[in-house]
Write a protein that holds these residues in place. Structure first.
Motif, PDB file in Angstrom:
ATOM      1  N   PRO A  45      51.932   2.403  15.351  1.00  0.00           N
ATOM      2  CA  PRO A  45      50.619   2.506  14.750  1.00  0.00           C
ATOM      3  C   PRO A  45      49.853   1.272  14.327  1.00  0.00           C
ATOM      4  CG  PRO A  45      51.780   3.481  13.137  1.00  0.00           C
ATOM      5  CD  PRO A  45      52.910   2.916  14.452  1.00  0.00           C
ATOM      6  N   ASN A  46      48.789   1.091  14.349  1.00  0.00           N
ATOM      7  CA  ASN A  46      48.231  -0.068  13.700  1.00  0.00           C
ATOM      8  C   ASN A  46      47.188   0.465  12.178  1.00  0.00           C
ATOM      9  OD1 ASN A  46      45.992  -1.979  12.640  1.00  0.00           O
ATOM     10  ND2 ASN A  46      46.136  -2.995  14.777  1.00  0.00           N
ATOM     11  N   PRO A  47      47.940   0.413  11.239  1.00  0.00           N
ATOM     12  CA  PRO A  47      47.379   0.835  10.053  1.00  0.00           C
ATOM     13  C   PRO A  47      46.062   0.324   9.566  1.00  0.00           C
ATOM     14  CG  PRO A  47      49.256  -0.522   9.496  1.00  0.00           C
ATOM     15  CD  PRO A  47      49.093  -0.338  10.883  1.00  0.00           C
ATOM     16  N   ASP A  48      45.586  -1.253   9.963  1.00  0.00           N
ATOM     17  CA  ASP A  48      44.613  -1.573   9.585  1.00  0.00           C
ATOM     18  C   ASP A  48      43.397  -0.948  10.269  1.00  0.00           C
ATOM     19  OD1 ASP A  48      45.356  -3.764   7.843  1.00  0.00           O
ATOM     20  OD2 ASP A  48      46.816  -4.473   9.646  1.00  0.00           O
ATOM     21  N   VAL A  49      43.205  -0.791  11.676  1.00  0.00           N
ATOM     22  CA  VAL A  49      42.370  -0.018  12.370  1.00  0.00           C
ATOM     23  C   VAL A  49      42.070   1.297  11.631  1.00  0.00           C
ATOM     24  CG1 VAL A  49      41.617   0.697  14.632  1.00  0.00           C
ATOM     25  CG2 VAL A  49      42.815  -1.421  14.376  1.00  0.00           C
ATOM     26  N   VAL A  77      43.800  -1.044  22.318  1.00  0.00           N
ATOM     27  CA  VAL A  77      43.220  -1.968  23.244  1.00  0.00           C
ATOM     28  C   VAL A  77      41.906  -1.812  22.812  1.00  0.00           C
ATOM     29  CG1 VAL A  77      42.871  -0.164  24.968  1.00  0.00           C
ATOM     30  CG2 VAL A  77      42.762  -2.514  25.703  1.00  0.00           C
ATOM     31  N   ALA A  78      41.043  -3.189  22.857  1.00  0.00           N
ATOM     32  CA  ALA A  78      39.702  -3.078  22.422  1.00  0.00           C
ATOM     33  C   ALA A  78      39.186  -3.845  23.638  1.00  0.00           C
ATOM     34  CB  ALA A  78      39.447  -3.501  21.161  1.00  0.00           C
ATOM     35  N   TRP A  79      37.552  -3.440  24.134  1.00  0.00           N
ATOM     36  CA  TRP A  79      37.146  -4.317  25.064  1.00  0.00           C
ATOM     37  C   TRP A  79      35.837  -4.935  24.847  1.00  0.00           C
ATOM     38  CZ3 TRP A  79      39.351   0.678  25.648  1.00  0.00           C
ATOM     39  CH2 TRP A  79      38.332   1.669  25.683  1.00  0.00           C
ATOM     40  N   ASN A  80      35.356  -6.031  25.422  1.00  0.00           N
ATOM     41  CA  ASN A  80      34.266  -6.562  24.975  1.00  0.00           C
ATOM     42  C   ASN A  80      33.445  -6.986  26.246  1.00  0.00           C
ATOM     43  OD1 ASN A  80      35.700  -7.078  22.429  1.00  0.00           O
ATOM     44  ND2 ASN A  80      34.444  -8.784  22.050  1.00  0.00           N
ATOM     45  N   ILE A  81      32.006  -6.939  25.813  1.00  0.00           N
ATOM     46  CA  ILE A  81      31.026  -7.666  27.048  1.00  0.00           C
ATOM     47  C   ILE A  81      30.500  -8.724  26.059  1.00  0.00           C
ATOM     48  CG2 ILE A  81      29.062  -7.252  28.079  1.00  0.00           C
ATOM     49  CD1 ILE A  81      29.899  -4.212  28.474  1.00  0.00           C
ATOM     50  N   ASP A  82      30.942  -9.989  26.696  1.00  0.00           N
ATOM     51  CA  ASP A  82      30.421 -11.333  25.765  1.00  0.00           C
ATOM     52  C   ASP A  82      31.073 -11.187  24.422  1.00  0.00           C
ATOM     53  OD1 ASP A  82      29.178 -12.279  28.115  1.00  0.00           O
ATOM     54  OD2 ASP A  82      27.293 -11.151  27.710  1.00  0.00           O
ATOM     55  N   ASP A  83      30.347 -11.325  23.358  1.00  0.00           N
ATOM     56  CA  ASP A  83      30.683 -11.360  22.090  1.00  0.00           C
ATOM     57  C   ASP A  83      30.337  -9.868  21.245  1.00  0.00           C
ATOM     58  OD1 ASP A  83      28.077 -11.575  21.647  1.00  0.00           O
ATOM     59  OD2 ASP A  83      28.313 -13.088  20.066  1.00  0.00           O
ATOM     60  N   TRP A  99      33.991   4.823  22.487  1.00  0.00           N
ATOM     61  CA  TRP A  99      33.091   3.918  22.769  1.00  0.00           C
ATOM     62  C   TRP A  99      32.055   3.766  21.655  1.00  0.00           C
ATOM     63  CZ3 TRP A  99      32.414   1.249  27.334  1.00  0.00           C
ATOM     64  CH2 TRP A  99      33.284   1.599  28.297  1.00  0.00           C
ATOM     65  N   ILE A 100      32.106   2.465  20.952  1.00  0.00           N
ATOM     66  CA  ILE A 100      30.782   2.338  19.949  1.00  0.00           C
ATOM     67  C   ILE A 100      29.587   2.059  20.689  1.00  0.00           C
ATOM     68  CG2 ILE A 100      30.112   0.453  18.355  1.00  0.00           C
ATOM     69  CD1 ILE A 100      32.963  -0.577  17.983  1.00  0.00           C
ATOM     70  N   SER A 160      36.420  -8.370  14.305  1.00  0.00           N
ATOM     71  CA  SER A 160      35.780  -7.129  14.777  1.00  0.00           C
ATOM     72  C   SER A 160      37.056  -6.051  15.584  1.00  0.00           C
ATOM     73  CB  SER A 160      34.951  -7.658  15.948  1.00  0.00           C
ATOM     74  OG  SER A 160      35.441  -8.330  16.961  1.00  0.00           O
ATOM     75  N   TYR A 161      37.981  -6.892  16.064  1.00  0.00           N
ATOM     76  CA  TYR A 161      39.114  -5.964  16.476  1.00  0.00           C
ATOM     77  C   TYR A 161      39.500  -5.010  15.303  1.00  0.00           C
ATOM     78  CZ  TYR A 161      43.727  -4.316  18.125  1.00  0.00           C
ATOM     79  OH  TYR A 161      44.842  -3.559  18.403  1.00  0.00           O
ATOM     80  N   PHE A 162      39.719  -5.124  14.086  1.00  0.00           N
ATOM     81  CA  PHE A 162      40.257  -4.161  13.091  1.00  0.00           C
ATOM     82  C   PHE A 162      39.089  -3.010  13.127  1.00  0.00           C
ATOM     83  CE2 PHE A 162      42.521  -7.760  11.388  1.00  0.00           C
ATOM     84  CZ  PHE A 162      43.740  -7.330  11.803  1.00  0.00           C
ATOM     85  N   LEU A 163      37.574  -3.142  13.538  1.00  0.00           N
ATOM     86  CA  LEU A 163      36.563  -2.124  13.265  1.00  0.00           C
ATOM     87  C   LEU A 163      36.315  -1.777  14.673  1.00  0.00           C
ATOM     88  CD1 LEU A 163      34.219  -4.292  11.056  1.00  0.00           C
ATOM     89  CD2 LEU A 163      35.996  -2.771  10.347  1.00  0.00           C
ATOM     90  N   CYS A 164      37.539  -1.654  15.689  1.00  0.00           N
ATOM     91  CA  CYS A 164      36.885  -1.184  16.980  1.00  0.00           C
ATOM     92  C   CYS A 164      36.824   0.274  17.177  1.00  0.00           C
ATOM     93  CB  CYS A 164      38.048  -1.802  17.846  1.00  0.00           C
ATOM     94  SG  CYS A 164      39.657  -0.941  17.634  1.00  0.00           S
ATOM     95  N   GLN A 165      37.246   1.079  15.889  1.00  0.00           N
ATOM     96  CA  GLN A 165      37.132   2.488  16.027  1.00  0.00           C
ATOM     97  C   GLN A 165      35.902   3.018  15.398  1.00  0.00           C
ATOM     98  OE1 GLN A 165      39.675   5.436  17.166  1.00  0.00           O
ATOM     99  NE2 GLN A 165      39.604   3.862  18.895  1.00  0.00           N
ATOM    100  N   LEU A 166      34.959   2.203  14.884  1.00  0.00           N
ATOM    101  CA  LEU A 166      33.703   2.798  14.097  1.00  0.00           C
ATOM    102  C   LEU A 166      32.973   3.246  15.162  1.00  0.00           C
ATOM    103  CD1 LEU A 166      32.961   0.074  11.497  1.00  0.00           C
ATOM    104  CD2 LEU A 166      34.471   1.686  11.472  1.00  0.00           C
ATOM    105  N   SER A 167      31.949   4.333  14.749  1.00  0.00           N
ATOM    106  CA  SER A 167      31.034   5.015  15.419  1.00  0.00           C
ATOM    107  C   SER A 167      29.380   4.358  15.091  1.00  0.00           C
ATOM    108  CB  SER A 167      31.261   6.396  14.801  1.00  0.00           C
ATOM    109  OG  SER A 167      30.590   6.369  13.625  1.00  0.00           O
ATOM    110  N   GLN A 168      28.760   4.676  15.951  1.00  0.00           N
ATOM    111  CA  GLN A 168      27.147   4.500  15.620  1.00  0.00           C
ATOM    112  C   GLN A 168      26.849   4.745  14.103  1.00  0.00           C
ATOM    113  OE1 GLN A 168      24.701   2.896  17.347  1.00  0.00           O
ATOM    114  NE2 GLN A 168      26.419   2.023  18.692  1.00  0.00           N
ATOM    115  N   GLU A 169      27.232   5.878  13.797  1.00  0.00           N
ATOM    116  CA  GLU A 169      26.881   6.509  12.379  1.00  0.00           C
ATOM    117  C   GLU A 169      27.549   5.687  11.234  1.00  0.00           C
ATOM    118  OE1 GLU A 169      26.271   9.136  15.192  1.00  0.00           O
ATOM    119  OE2 GLU A 169      28.372   8.920  14.643  1.00  0.00           O
TER     120      GLU A 169
END
Length: 395
Positions: free
Chosen positions: A94-98, A380-386, A326-327, A153-162
């Motif tokens: 697991p990744n505890p930081d995420v 795994v996290a995916w980006n479009i540009d930055d 999906w963020i 930003s990778y560590f915040l890859c599971q955040l929601s819009q809220e």
């Protein structure tokens, strides 16, 4: 004046974040999260959280902002530590930081902050928040930090819009040296403090020792697989569909005790992870041994010599339907759709060209180039540009 609660960790990044918000005219409150005090699991004789909370208090006094400590150790144990042990037990990493960001900082902690009448929660992450309009509604973006060397930003890859709606990242436009410079000018106690290593918020933990206190040792065998093994030269089956092909590629190779030769013993397959090199205690090989697979059912570890061993590389991974996040919900793929992205499977990895394929059975991420040590349980996290637009747990 909008009220912001800053998660003061006792480090330089959150200290400067609090200062910048105050400069911008916000009413700032500093809150320190205490996340561990379980004496039954000794972590180390040092007590980093005491030192950290003390530093956080000194920073708050210097900046003239109110400060208090909240004890989240119960929630932390339940949502992070227990989850980690469970994942390791099942042979995943697991990744505890995420998780800590998703479950603690931007959930439990955020709810406490909002109950104190806060409009926002701020942290010292190196990332930025954008806001655009989609269909007449505001949509929040998670953007890479300006400091390419520190982008978190990778560590915040599971955040929601809220969660993003209520978040602020004051140092996202700065580089680490600029942050240290500000702290030095203000004569903050944290200006020269080293970045914390170890588990998110627990401090100076050595993970193997931590795991050994909860997961019982169990002796097993270490096998070495030759790089020229016939396993790596098998003909590909004929596939009836793209989905079948991707499923095959994402599965990887199944090793058995017949696949290689015994080179040593270990104390439990659940302590080890793919791509790991240290801690095997097997000598006499020309190149270092890397773990290419673990099997917690048979308690076996499979290794190969050198960082270029074919057993380390795979082009495709799968994310189960329930683990796709999906963020940017407005960009979410429907079944049968694909998307070109830049993706990474670990923090600090350079972004890699990849294609997302969405099916009912899950989401496949297929990289242009084979990736080393794709590890089950990691993100795994995916980006479009930055902009980081989505993520998922590797299954």
């Amino acid at each position: 004046m909008k009220r912001v609660v800053v998660g003061l960790s006792g480090g330089v990044d959150s200290s400067v974040a609090a200062y910048l918000l105050k400069e911008q005219g916000y009413e700032v409150i500093g809150l320190f999260m205490k996340n561990w005090h379980d004496d039954s699991v000794t972590i180390s004789n040092e007590c980093p959280w005491l030192e950290d909370s003390n530093d956080a208090l000194l920073v708050a006094e210097k900046l003239g902002i109110p400060f208090q400590t909240v004890d989240l150790s119960e929630q932390y144990k339940e949502k992070i530590v227990d989850y980690m042990f469970n994942e390791y037990e099942q042979g995943r990493t697991p990744n505890p930081d995420v998780l800590c960001n998703r479950e603690i900082k931007f959930d439990v902690f955020m709810k406490i902050a909002l109950s104190l009448g806060a409009d926002y929660v701020a942290t010292g992450h190196y990332c930025r928040k954008g806001e655009i309009e989609v269909g007449g509604k505001p949509v929040y973006q998670l953007l890479a930090g300006k400091d390419g060397n520190k982008d978190q930003s990778y560590f915040l890859c599971q955040l929601s819009q809220e969660q993003l709606a209520k978040s602020l990242f004051p140092i996202g436009e700065l580089t680490k040296p600029e942050v240290r410079e500000i702290a030095t000018k203000l004569d903050l106690v944290t200006a020269e403090k080293k970045d914390s290593q170890g588990l998110c918020f627990i401090g100076k933990v050595r993970l193997p020792e931590f795991l050994q206190q909860q997961l019982q040792p169990k002796e097993g065998l270490i096998y070495e697989i030759e790089a020229n093994s016939s396993l790596y030269n098998q003909e590909q089956p004929i596939f009836n569909s793209l989905e079948e092909k991707l499923a095959f590629e994402s599965k990887g190779i199944s090793y058995t005790s017949e696949s290689g030769k015994i080179v040593g013993k270990h104390q439990g397959a659940h302590y080890f992870t793919i791509g790991q090199r240290k801690g095997l205690n097997v000598g006499g090989t020309k190149e270092a041994l890397f773990i290419i697979a673990t099997d917690v059912k048979t308690n076996a570890i499979y290794t190969g010599q050198g960082a270029n061993h074919p057993g380390l590389f795979k082009k495709t991974l799968r994310v189960q339907p329930s683990e796709i996040h999906w963020i940017r919900e407005d960009l979410a793929l429907k079944n049968g759709e694909t998307m070109q992205v830049m993706a990474r499977i670990r923090y600090r990895q350079a972004l890699q060209k990849a294609t997302l394929y969405q099916f009912e059975s899950g989401l496949y991420v297929s990289f242009d180039e084979p990736q080393s040590a794709i590890t089950e349980g990691q993100f795994v996290a995916w980006n479009i540009d930055d902009e980081l637009v989505g993520s998922g747990v590797i299954s």
